[in-house]
Design an enzyme around this catalytic site. Structure first.
Site, PDB file in Angstrom:
ATOM      1  N   ASP A  58       0.845  -1.192   0.000  1.00 35.74           N
ATOM      2  CA  ASP A  58       0.000   0.000   0.000  1.00 35.74           C
ATOM      3  C   ASP A  58       0.880   1.241   0.000  1.00 35.74           C
ATOM      4  OD1 ASP A  58      -2.310   1.856   0.909  1.00 35.74           O
ATOM      5  OD2 ASP A  58      -3.288  -0.106   0.808  1.00 35.74           O
ATOM      6  N   HIS A  77      -3.599   5.834   4.151  1.00 34.56           N
ATOM      7  CA  HIS A  77      -4.375   4.669   3.707  1.00 34.56           C
ATOM      8  C   HIS A  77      -3.697   3.373   4.130  1.00 34.56           C
ATOM      9  CE1 HIS A  77      -6.092   1.804   0.675  1.00 34.56           C
ATOM     10  NE2 HIS A  77      -7.189   2.465   1.000  1.00 34.56           N
ATOM     11  N   SER A  79     -11.662  -1.123   0.253  1.00 33.47           N
ATOM     12  CA  SER A  79     -10.283  -1.162   0.745  1.00 33.47           C
ATOM     13  C   SER A  79     -10.222  -1.571   2.213  1.00 33.47           C
ATOM     14  CB  SER A  79      -9.622   0.215   0.597  1.00 33.47           C
ATOM     15  OG  SER A  79      -9.305   0.486  -0.739  1.00 33.47           O
TER      16      SER A  79
END
Length: 783
Positions: free
Chosen positions: A260, A292, A531
């Protein structure tokens, strides 16, 4: 606490029988054969002119698009001329091929003979042809490019794929060299490239005029805009000092890898479990600059993060690894993410023995509408098979405003719009050998709804246990079920007093996890999206390794899907099961029997290898207690199978082999083997009846490389098959003719079967099944 036991191993029975395939169906002649020939002659002339307008090319041949009848074998085009090379099958009826002038002259002569009523050799091939065309500039445009056009900037970036010549390494190298030279001549800047037998991609910087030239280059398969990643996030304020200090997991704990934007490895809830962080993004360190990756990491490490938050304690049982592949904007513009992911995966496999990888991102510029799979999906499928790893990926989120409802329509049209074409899964969610995860709703109250309980203004779109309003639908290649699983990813709401404005996960409807800004007193973050769903499944996948440290990726996939079920709140949202599986797949994972069996929920497991055109037979011991009792109660049999085939992006079927299963009732082993031996043709095999009542059905589930199904029973009468016959799972392998050379002589698969009688608290299924398995006389299996 209920006692649990290790899952039981099951052995296959002695017979290994050949599955004899039938021949290809014959093509019926057209109603007017001469007219068919004349029509093709005209189309061939136009196609030749169109192909002559192509520029570039590593040799002198022209590129043609052959439209054929469904089911046509692409290799049969070479019966027209051996100088026709099949390059790719783009969908079920479109085949791309290179052809010399001599080959096309020979083809034209055959068509002229047919048009005049003369004799033509291999006429069935020509009967099956519907059209001959060039591969036009419009054909080379991706979905995103057709939607948005070229960027308005003076120069811009494009991703270009050239035709893969998988069977010809010399020609492939020649094509690469010639295309590189052409780019230099045109002064088109090459920024990065992926060069593999099955996939060749270039990231280029060019002007509008140069882009127009690219659209006419013979060797280019498609041109695409750069990936586009969409995210929403928020921060939850809470004092982390109230939680006990987190202790490190055991040294031998399984690992989970988050690929990520990096992680904040100093976060108090993460740092004790962090085993290794690395950056595979050129010029960047491993630390998260976006947030994130840190948010995803908390979910991958703890799974149901909210449950731990409510309990006030965090005890990691996994080791956490992070590979940074995205920048501070959660994008990757420095090069191909395919290259960075491959480098990361090989690093974590080689250096740390990692097996489970989470990828919580998707390219909204690449929804899957059918046809061949592209870059990242192919990369994941290839690495899955080569390295024996499991990728868990998100299905993707639909963007607000792009073909989405307006205002009150969000609530009133839910859930029908989830099946719209514009809601299809995005790259890399279609990857067959990966597990794809969609999103479910957990919360229905916004922050304001909780604060002002008498105010009805903020209305949730979906209810708890239903698909999230933004989750994307399948299927994948050839109708394979995607996503396979769902997990909590958040909800949206509308505001009735603000013209039904959309309220997303930032308003308290999302998923809470670790936050990047922990040093500023904001250790938790809320976000909504698929996600957030994927890492919760990745967590479950890695925890299976506690009980089964040597488990294969196939075993983990099969085990997760075996224990999945559609949530009750979702079961009646759509009229047809097929529509439900497009959104929810096999459902949400029930952790109860995921790792170990109990007396009333028993799992039988096996790993095996099967030759082409063979059947494997497994007798399932069903104890009398399972079918006994006059009172209605739910009992269930579930079966799951997983394998990782080689793939080929130039064939519409994509997977080189098919392995599937059927659950059948028969008098004995001899009867079931005779039944399957007589299935000499595809239709004969399909006509063998399974045990009645399958939730998914053999046709739908067999499209994927992980297949699961369940049979539910509430009562058994004296005529029930399970009382009068034996139960068998039959596993069958059948390679596509073009895929035989790509496959191993014996392909591996994992098979799991579960018998459940959960409403019977006095059940002794495990004891009875184990006794039956132990009593069986070992048999030698012919291989």
């Amino acid at each position: 606490m209920e006692e649990t036991f290790p899952h039981l191993n099951i052995q296959r029975e002695a017979p290994v029988n050949e599955k004899r395939p039938g021949g290809n169906p014959r093509t019926a002649p057209p109603d007017d054969v001469p007219s068919h020939g004349r029509g093709l002659l005209g189309k061939l002339a136009n196609a030749t002119r169109e192909a002559s307008e192509d520029i570039g090319g590593f040799d002198e041949r022209k590129l043609f698009r052959f439209t054929v009848q469904k089911g046509f074998n692409p290799d049969d085009l070479r019966k027209i001329s051996t100088e026709i090379e099949v390059v790719s099958q783009e969908d079920e009826t479109v085949i791309i091929g290179f052809a010399t002038n001599a080959a096309m002259a020979q083809f034209e002569a055959r068509l002229a003979s047919m048009a005049s009523g003369g004799y033509v050799t291999n006429k069935e091939v020509i009967y099956a042809l519907q059209s001959v065309d060039g591969w036009s500039p419009e054909d080379r445009k991706s979905w995103a490019l057709k939607q948005h056009g070229f960027p308005d900037d003076e120069d811009f970036l494009l991703d270009v794929e050239i035709w893969p010549l998988e069977d010809r390494p010399d020609a492939r190298q020649q094509a690469w060299d010639k295309f590189d030279s052409w780019l230099s001549e045109q002064r088109i800047e090459k920024l990065d490239q992926v060069k593999k037998p099955e996939l060749t991609l270039y990231r280029l910087r060019c002007t509008a005029a140069q882009a127009e030239s690219l659209l006419h280059h013979r060797d280019i398969r498609s041109i695409d805009l750069l990936p586009s990643f969409a995210l929403e996030r928020s921060i939850v304020f809470q004092d982390i000092q109230q939680f006990p200090e987190v202790q490190a997991p055991p040294a031998q704990a399984p690992g989970v890898v988050v690929l990520d934007s990096g992680i904040a490895d100093g976060h108090p809830l993460l740092k004790a479990a962090v085993a290794n962080t690395a950056s595979f993004l050129p010029g960047e360190g491993p630390h998260d600059e976006n947030g994130h990756g840190t948010h995803v990491a908390g979910l991958a490490l703890y799974g149901d993060f909210e449950k731990h938050l409510r309990a006030g304690a965090f005890t990691p049982t996994l080791r956490l690894y992070s590979g940074r592949i995205l920048d501070r904007s959660n994008e990757n513009t420095t090069g191909f993410v395919e290259n960075h992911i491959e480098e990361a995966v090989r690093h974590f496999v080689t250096e740390h023995g990692c097996k489970v990888f989470n990828l919580s991102f998707g390219d909204s510029n690449k929804p899957y509408f059918g046809g061949h799979l592209k870059g990242l999906s192919v990369t994941l499928d290839t690495l899955s098979r080569e390295l024996g790893v499991l990728f868990v990926v998100s299905s993707g989120n639909h963007r607000i405003g792009e073909g989405s409802p307006d205002g009150l329509e969000w609530r009133d049209q839910y859930p029908e719009y989830l099946l719209n074409e514009s809601w299809r899964v995005i790259e890399p969610a279609p990857a067959l050998n990966a597990l794809t995860v969609g999103s479910l709703v957990r919360h229905t109250q916004t922050y304001n709804s909780q604060r002002y309980p008498l105010d009805p203004a903020e209305i949730p779109i979906a209810q708890a246990g239903q698909p999230s309003p933004f989750t994307r639908n399948g299927h994948s290649v050839d109708g394979a079920i995607k996503p396979e699983l769902v997990a909590h990813g958040g909800n949206w709401a509308i505001h009735a007093r603000a013209n039904y404005a959309l309220l997303d996960g930032l308003t308290g409807l999302g998923v809470v996890s670790t936050g990047l800004q922990f040093a500023d007193g904001r250790p938790f973050q809320v976000d909504a999206g698929t996600s957030m769903a994927a890492p919760q499944v990745a967590h479950l996948a890695a925890t299976i390794l506690h009980e089964h440290p040597d488990a294969t990726a196939n075993f983990i996939r099969a085990q997760l899907c075996l224990n999945a079920a559609i949530p009750q709140a979702s079961q009646h949202l759509f009229e047809k099961n097929k529509a439900l599986s497009r959104v929810c797949g096999y459902g949400e994972v029930d952790e109860t029997a995921l790792k170990r069996s109990s007396e009333n929920a028993v799992t039988l497991i096996t790993e095996s290898r099967i030759e082409n055109k063979r059947h494997h037979f497994y007798e399932i011991p069903v104890p009398p207690d399972f079918t006994s009792g006059g009172k209605k109660r739910l009992r269930e049999i579930a079966v799951a199978l997983a394998y990782a085939p080689p793939v080929r992006s130039t064939r519409i079927k994509y997977r080189a082999t098919r392995i599937d299963f059927k659950l059948v009732a028969a008098r004995d082993l001899e009867h079931v083997t005779t039944m399957f031996n007589k299935a000499t043709k595809k239709d004969d095999y399909q006509s063998i009846k399974e045990l009645a009542g399958a939730t998914i059905g053999q046709t739908a589930r067999s499209k994927g490389t992980v297949q699961a199904d369940s049979w539910k029973f509430f009562q058994f009468n004296s005529n029930s098959a399970l009382r009068n016959k034996k139960l068998f799972v039959v596993v069958t392998r059948n390679d596509f003719p073009w895929g035989e050379s790509l496959c191993d002589s014996e392909e591996s698969y994992s098979l799991l079967v579960s018998l459940r009688d959960k409403q019977n608290l006095s059940a002794q299924l495990y004891t009875q099944i184990k006794a039956r398995l132990d009593a069986r006389v070992p048999v030698r299996i012919r291989v």
